[in-house]
Design an enzyme around this catalytic site. Structure first.
Site, PDB file in Angstrom:
ATOM      1  N   SER A 363     -27.016 -13.708  -9.181  1.00  0.00           N
ATOM      2  CA  SER A 363     -26.468 -12.587 -10.751  1.00  0.00           C
ATOM      3  C   SER A 363     -25.543 -13.688 -11.673  1.00  0.00           C
ATOM      4  CB  SER A 363     -26.211 -11.383  -9.932  1.00  0.00           C
ATOM      5  OG  SER A 363     -26.328 -10.279 -10.786  1.00  0.00           O
ATOM      6  N   ASP A 482     -36.669  -7.552  -8.701  1.00  0.00           N
ATOM      7  CA  ASP A 482     -35.923  -8.212  -9.544  1.00  0.00           C
ATOM      8  C   ASP A 482     -35.270  -6.915 -10.592  1.00  0.00           C
ATOM      9  OD1 ASP A 482     -33.151  -8.093 -10.123  1.00  0.00           O
ATOM     10  OD2 ASP A 482     -32.997  -9.925  -9.754  1.00  0.00           O
ATOM     11  N   HIS A 513     -33.189  -7.734  -6.184  1.00  0.00           N
ATOM     12  CA  HIS A 513     -31.798  -8.905  -6.988  1.00  0.00           C
ATOM     13  C   HIS A 513     -31.571  -8.750  -5.220  1.00  0.00           C
ATOM     14  CE1 HIS A 513     -29.269 -10.004  -9.907  1.00  0.00           C
ATOM     15  NE2 HIS A 513     -28.186  -9.558  -9.430  1.00  0.00           N
TER      16      HIS A 513
END
Length: 792
Positions: A363, A482, A513
């Protein structure tokens, strides 16, 4: 389910024998032992929890050779061979499988095939036995780790603690470092930035976890995780921006500019090197780092500017953010000064570091890897970037619209800066607080939530424009589902990186994610061990040729991984689909006429009181309450499995009855059947030890879920006022037909035989776009509307 194994390096019997001797698994006197004696010793050596030969021999009776005989009894007859079935029974038990529960003692070979284990065969010589045990130690056990890692978790490698050197097995680093004495320290790197405006270079706290063996002569590489969250997370979700508002005329856009912060040149490092004087209280937030720390790789964390106990302010996605994170690597390679504490009196060096640095993280942590890699900073040898943003516009905007990451409605650059401004918790840091408040006002204005347009502000936050600076090898990891960091981010950076003269790989899994290092279906952690040994320890272990350039997890069978040479639209053949007035999605019939739907904004959604996730499923499934605010078209059933690849494109001729408008398009897999779970199922929590008494991860995998009516494949959104230029809005008249052409998020998705493909044209996406307070009519001219897909 198959325990696929890609990290095993083919090894000669001679090399295997050398490695087994080096780790004291194969006794020095092996040549004088009989077949049965050697079988007893090698089996016992797997049982690391038993610390004496007597204890090991006593445990042999716990293992069954067949449904009538235990191993101890079998050995009493001094066998000179063992059949494939007999050895498979012993091996499966050593790998953690339970006879009569996980498999039958009368048919162990079927279990081996089911889980894609190496084939078992009859063993008639000591040489075969030795090599088979070598392969067994490198075989993934029921907990997902190779058997050697299971042994490590039981203390096998504590016999090497204190030797102060790396050891390797099958090309990978072994956990021979004393994890009970890890050095945990904090230093303060001085930045050239003065983001808080106090006239001094910002001090950046850096937390280091390193093997105690690096305190002496051993130089170790560093795995650096640039984590803005490391100092703590400020929970501000309740103050996110309101998205329940009408759209704004985008021609009010003023192209906000990026304004650089002042620089204060830091002094060059001197000869002084004082040991760190602050103990680290923060904890490693990334399991892969912990796993590799036990194997000799230092783990370094820093949130850089604006983080707890440090100086400066968060400026989300800015060049300043990149600079400050890069400066940590400059300290690791000896090119930047750091101090033992905030007084700036005593310098401290990373004298323990070999100068080779790799990066890890997911991320935001993966995003900063991209940012730093584009600088070409010395010492950065490789990045393993997971779920990373490659353009901040593509994270918070899309095609002229404010479009939120999944489950983050109302978040934006200013709000994320606040989340990570953990030095606000340092009550005495009044300098940072004042500068932060001013920066928040600047971010709020420059991010321009009113129009959603691209600008110089966003241009400065697009890392893809700087890929020519990348000099390190590259691994990207991303979830095909995602919807936080949408797949366009990895797709577009991949199109750049694959053309560079650096080694590059891409992994695409079926998650949202999410990390993938502990999946059943792939030995990702072992691959990364192999990779970092090659890149940071400079050991020639064949890592560059070990696995395909692109690996993609199948969406129908989670334990199938597709090997591809690339991920791009040209993997498939172009297929044009045309929507018709009767709701078909045709490959032969041109649509004619016009269809109109009325968008209800967010009013009905607010009344329903459901989550954005629930809304999306009900919407794509065709529930009338939500489907009426859309146009829906369905293909015929597919006769054969068909894989969609790359980026679908749509052309929509549309008119709105207002002077503003937003259009959304979704592709949907239709048909009631079981699909994979949205997130992996945990098979056993905490069953994958990083080392000996040093934390653990949990084995997990996507599995078939209960039957559903539909699944989102991909989608995209566009501002009607960008009909002439994606980077500049135009006036829109009510009733004016405009031709919108845009690409959807990239995909790699297999539609099974019997499935239908659905195309949905709508406006308000409750989970991502603004949710207007008023209704709006949209009319689509079918003659000017088409969908272009790429099919394998």
């Amino acid at each position: 389910m198959k325990y696929n194994q890609y990290a095993y390096v083919e090894t000669s019997p001679e090399k295997a024998t050398e490695e087994l001797l080096a780790i004291n698994f194969l006794p020095e006197n092996y040549s004088s032992l009989s077949f049965s004696e050697l079988l007893a010793v090698l089996t016992g050596n797997v049982l690391a929890e038993a610390t004496t030969r007597q204890a090991k021999d006593a445990k042999l009776a716990e293992f069954a050779v067949d449904d009538q005989t235990d191993l101890a009894a079998f050995l009493l007859d001094t066998p000179t061979a063992i059949t494939a079935s007999q050895f498979a029974n012993v091996a499966l038990q050593l790998l953690g499988y339970h006879p009569n529960y996980d498999y039958s003692l009368t048919d162990p070979l079927t279990c081996g095939k089911k889980h894609a284990l190496p084939a078992f065969k009859d063993l008639t010589s000591k040489e075969e036995l030795i090599f088979t045990f070598y392969r067994l130690l490198n075989t993934r056990s029921k907990n997902g780790q190779i058997l050697l890692d299971v042994m490590a978790g039981k203390g096998y490698f504590t016999q090497f603690w204190g030797e102060g050197k790396f050891m390797f097995f099958n090309g990978k680093s072994l956990p021979v470092f004393d994890t009970s004495q890890v050095i945990r320290e904090v230093v303060y790197v001085q930045s050239d930035l003065d983001t808080d405006g106090d006239g001094k270079g910002d001090l950046l706290p850096v937390t280091v976890f390193r093997p105690v063996e690096s305190q002496d002569q051993l130089k170790v590489p560093a795995l650096y995780t640039a984590s803005p969250y490391f100092g703590g997370i400020i929970d501000n979700v309740k103050t996110n921006h309101n998205v329940d508002e009408n759209l704004t005329d985008a021609t009010t856009w003023t192209n906000p500019k990026y304004v650089a912060k002042p620089l204060v040149k830091s002094p060059a490092p001197s000869d002084q090197d004082v040991p760190a004087t602050e103990l680290a209280t923060g904890q490693s937030s990334y399991g892969l780092n912990e796993y590799l720390l036990a194997r000799g790789f230092a783990s370094v964390f820093s949130g850089a500017i604006g983080n707890r106990h440090g100086d400066g302010i968060r400026i989300t996605g800015s060049p300043e953010e990149t600079i400050s994170q890069k400066e940590v690597i400059e300290w690791l390679t000896g090119d930047r000064v750091a101090y033992t504490d905030r007084t700036r009196r005593f310098e401290t060096k990373a004298s323990w570091c070999s100068g080779n640095v790799g990066m890890t993280g997911r991320s935001y942590l993966g995003t900063l890897q991209i940012a730093i890699a584009t600088t070409g900073v010395k010492g950065l040898k490789t990045v393993v970037s997971e779920a990373a943003i490659s353009s901040w516009y593509d994270y918070y905007r899309e095609h002229g619209l404010v479009v939120a990451p999944s489950e983050c409605q109302g978040e934006d650059m200013d709000k994320l800066a606040e989340v990570c401004q953990s030095n606000l918790w340092d009550g005495g840091n009044f300098t940072a607080k004042k500068a932060y408040e001013a920066e928040q006002a600047e971010l709020l204005a420059a991010q321009d939530r009113a129009t959603g347009q691209y600008s110089d502000f966003w241009e400065s936050r697009n890392y893809r424009h700087h890929t020519d600076g990348i000099k390190c090898s590259w691994i990207s990891v991303h979830g095909l589902n995602d919807w936080n960091v949408k797949p366009k981010n990895v797709y577009k950076i991949w199109q750049k990186v694959k053309q560079l003269p650096v080694k590059s790989h891409l992994f695409l899994h079926q998650g949202p994610h999410y990390n993938m290092n502990n999946l059943v279906s792939i030995d990702f952690t072992d691959l990364m061990n192999l990779w970092f040994v090659h890149e940071l320890l400079e050991v020639e272990n064949g890592a560059y040729e070990q696995w395909p350039k692109v690996m993609i997890q199948d969406n129908l069978e989670a334990d199938e991984w597709h090997a591809e040479s690339d991920w791009a639209s040209d993997l498939g053949q172009a297929s044009l689909y045309l929507p018709t007035a009767d709701g078909d999605l045709s490959t032969v019939e041109n649509g004619t006429g016009q269809l109109t739907f009325t968008d209800l904004g967010g009013t009905e959604f607010k009344k329903a009181g459901i989550s954005e996730t629930d809304w999306e499923y009900q919407f794509i499934s065709g529930e009338e309450k939500w489907a009426k605010a859309s146009l829906r078209f369905e293909s015929e059933e597919f006769l054969h499995p068909t894989t969609l690849v790359g980026r679908p494109k749509v052309r929509v001729r549309v008119a709105a009855n207002k002077t503003v408008g937003q259009l959304s398009v979704a592709l949907v897999d239709l048909g009631t059947r079981q699909r994979l779970t949205a997130t992996p199922k945990i098979f056993a929590r905490g069953n994958q030890p990083f080392g000996y008494r040093f934390g653990a991860d949990s084995l997990q995998e996507f599995v078939p879920d209960k039957a559903t009516k539909a699944k989102l494949i991909t989608k995209a959104h566009m501002n009607l006022q960008n009909y002439q230029d994606m980077k500049q809005p135009s006036k829109l008249e009510a009733g004016q037909f405009v031709d919108l052409e845009f690409e959807l998020q990239p995909t790699y998705y297999t539609l099974p035989a019997g499935a239908k493909l659905g195309l949905i044209i709508y406006s308000t996406d409750q989970g991502m776009t603004k949710r207007p307070l008023e209704t709006e009519d949209y009319t689509v001219d079918l003659a000017g509307t088409a969908l272009l897909l790429y099919r394998k």
